[in-house]
Write a protein that holds these residues in place. Sequence first.
Motif, PDB file in Angstrom:
ATOM      1  N   ILE A  23      -2.952  20.200  42.296  1.00  0.00           N
ATOM      2  CA  ILE A  23      -1.737  19.981  41.751  1.00  0.00           C
ATOM      3  C   ILE A  23      -0.982  21.087  40.556  1.00  0.00           C
ATOM      4  CG2 ILE A  23      -1.127  18.332  40.263  1.00  0.00           C
ATOM      5  CD1 ILE A  23      -2.895  15.908  40.937  1.00  0.00           C
ATOM      6  N   PRO A  24      -0.108  21.682  41.139  1.00  0.00           N
ATOM      7  CA  PRO A  24       0.335  22.316  40.043  1.00  0.00           C
ATOM      8  C   PRO A  24       0.167  22.911  38.810  1.00  0.00           C
ATOM      9  CG  PRO A  24       2.095  21.931  40.959  1.00  0.00           C
ATOM     10  CD  PRO A  24       0.798  21.110  41.834  1.00  0.00           C
ATOM     11  N   GLN A  25      -0.143  23.698  37.858  1.00  0.00           N
ATOM     12  CA  GLN A  25      -0.580  23.074  35.911  1.00  0.00           C
ATOM     13  C   GLN A  25       1.178  23.773  35.835  1.00  0.00           C
ATOM     14  OE1 GLN A  25      -3.129  21.461  34.226  1.00  0.00           O
ATOM     15  NE2 GLN A  25      -3.951  21.877  36.163  1.00  0.00           N
ATOM     16  N   PRO A  26       1.594  22.714  35.018  1.00  0.00           N
ATOM     17  CA  PRO A  26       3.341  23.115  34.216  1.00  0.00           C
ATOM     18  C   PRO A  26       2.460  24.675  33.906  1.00  0.00           C
ATOM     19  CG  PRO A  26       2.263  21.200  32.498  1.00  0.00           C
ATOM     20  CD  PRO A  26       1.250  21.382  34.255  1.00  0.00           C
ATOM     21  N   LYS A  27       3.532  25.332  33.727  1.00  0.00           N
ATOM     22  CA  LYS A  27       3.740  26.630  32.709  1.00  0.00           C
ATOM     23  C   LYS A  27       4.053  26.704  31.611  1.00  0.00           C
ATOM     24  CE  LYS A  27       5.389  30.676  33.102  1.00  0.00           C
ATOM     25  NZ  LYS A  27       6.277  32.247  33.617  1.00  0.00           N
ATOM     26  N   LEU A  28       3.077  26.862  30.729  1.00  0.00           N
ATOM     27  CA  LEU A  28       3.626  26.536  29.154  1.00  0.00           C
ATOM     28  C   LEU A  28       4.548  27.349  28.285  1.00  0.00           C
ATOM     29  CD1 LEU A  28       0.156  26.461  27.731  1.00  0.00           C
ATOM     30  CD2 LEU A  28       1.596  24.725  28.265  1.00  0.00           C
ATOM     31  N   ASN A  29       6.046  26.922  27.955  1.00  0.00           N
ATOM     32  CA  ASN A  29       6.958  27.025  27.240  1.00  0.00           C
ATOM     33  C   ASN A  29       6.181  28.192  25.937  1.00  0.00           C
ATOM     34  OD1 ASN A  29       9.163  28.368  26.618  1.00  0.00           O
ATOM     35  ND2 ASN A  29      10.569  26.372  27.481  1.00  0.00           N
ATOM     36  N   THR A  30       5.817  28.835  26.439  1.00  0.00           N
ATOM     37  CA  THR A  30       5.667  29.575  24.621  1.00  0.00           C
ATOM     38  C   THR A  30       6.360  29.840  24.035  1.00  0.00           C
ATOM     39  OG1 THR A  30       5.275  31.650  25.374  1.00  0.00           O
ATOM     40  CG2 THR A  30       3.508  30.512  25.499  1.00  0.00           C
ATOM     41  N   ALA A  34       6.399  28.733  19.630  1.00  0.00           N
ATOM     42  CA  ALA A  34       6.140  29.426  18.757  1.00  0.00           C
ATOM     43  C   ALA A  34       7.361  28.513  17.554  1.00  0.00           C
ATOM     44  CB  ALA A  34       6.838  30.318  19.128  1.00  0.00           C
ATOM     45  N   LYS A  35       9.067  28.288  18.000  1.00  0.00           N
ATOM     46  CA  LYS A  35       9.702  27.776  17.508  1.00  0.00           C
ATOM     47  C   LYS A  35       9.520  26.111  16.819  1.00  0.00           C
ATOM     48  CE  LYS A  35      14.136  29.794  20.132  1.00  0.00           C
ATOM     49  NZ  LYS A  35      15.040  29.499  21.211  1.00  0.00           N
ATOM     50  N   CYS A  36       8.944  25.594  17.674  1.00  0.00           N
ATOM     51  CA  CYS A  36       8.237  24.490  16.887  1.00  0.00           C
ATOM     52  C   CYS A  36       7.011  24.886  15.839  1.00  0.00           C
ATOM     53  CB  CYS A  36       7.552  23.582  17.836  1.00  0.00           C
ATOM     54  SG  CYS A  36       9.526  22.837  19.386  1.00  0.00           S
ATOM     55  N   PHE A  37       6.180  25.983  15.603  1.00  0.00           N
ATOM     56  CA  PHE A  37       5.359  26.424  14.947  1.00  0.00           C
ATOM     57  C   PHE A  37       6.279  26.803  13.711  1.00  0.00           C
ATOM     58  CE2 PHE A  37       3.191  29.249  12.757  1.00  0.00           C
ATOM     59  CZ  PHE A  37       2.168  28.549  12.643  1.00  0.00           C
ATOM     60  N   ILE A  38       6.841  27.694  13.906  1.00  0.00           N
ATOM     61  CA  ILE A  38       8.155  27.988  12.748  1.00  0.00           C
ATOM     62  C   ILE A  38       8.847  26.853  11.638  1.00  0.00           C
ATOM     63  CG2 ILE A  38      10.006  29.695  12.422  1.00  0.00           C
ATOM     64  CD1 ILE A  38       8.812  31.278  14.502  1.00  0.00           C
TER      65      ILE A  38
END
Length: 118
Positions: A23-30, A34-38
């Motif tokens: 199953i292909p792993q979803p690509k993380l939207n970094t 980062a926007k959520c962390f900010i």
Amino acid sequence: MLAKRKEEFELYQEVPAVKSVEIPQPKLNTTLRAKCFILVVLLSIMAMFTIIRSAENVSRGYELVSIKAQADKLERSNEQLKLDIAYMKSPQRIKQIATQDLGMVVPKEVYFASQKTQ
């Protein structure tokens, strides 16, 4: 008996392995992460600022109440001192001190000097 053992052996034989489909792993939207962390950091800073301001207001309120209580106490003390001054100035008290403590007497006759104009 040997045949029976062979049958039992056949029961426990391994089943051919099924090909696993990866199953292909979803690509993380970094960038989104980062926007959520900010955003979380900014909200935390705003919450801390609000809490600090509230604490300052509460402490200033307590200080204000304390100063008002002290002012009321000083006003009561001032009123008591005004009463003491009025009592000290009273003619009855002065007359009592003069006659009892200082041994003075009230004159029987009072003479007034008048200036005659010519």
